[in-house]
Write an enzyme that holds these catalytic residues in place. Sequence first.
Site: not given
Length: 175
Positions: A10-12
């Site tokens: 997902g979002c890093f």
Amino acid sequence: MTEVAILGGGCFWCTESVFQSVRGVLDVTPGYSGGHIDNPSYEQVCSKTTGHIEVVRVAFDNQVIDFQTILQVFFATHDPTTLDRQGGDVGPQYASAIFCQSPSQTEIARQTIAEVQAQLGEPVVTKVLEAEHFWPAEDYHHNYYVQHPGQGYCQVVISPKLGKFRKQFSQLLVG
């Protein structure tokens, strides 16, 4: 001995903040992997047309922490059962993915996915992929949570995830 894991969860920003707290992790760099253009920008990746996945490059001392433990943290801190999404973050750039750097990593990844799937009782959609070029994200993405802990996304998404992680993996936290 240093080993590298390339993980898309997902979002890093979330994944980076988790792995920065793990004993034996030497460096965490947010970036992109798996796409068909060189050196993509965040805006290009968010357009959902480049084929890239937001990932983190985790360099770790495999004499302190092994790849399987890295994957256990990875699977416990994102939802590996949702295709191309993590919570409100939706799109192919948010795919759950492991870019394996060796045949050994591929074997461990497949074994760990089978274990996680058995524990969850539902299909795990995490992609097990061969190593691809890693493109570091723009500088403003690095250490995002550390630099912006009061930002809305950090407060609503990352802080609770870190709290859960710290409880579940207290034995792995940096002193």
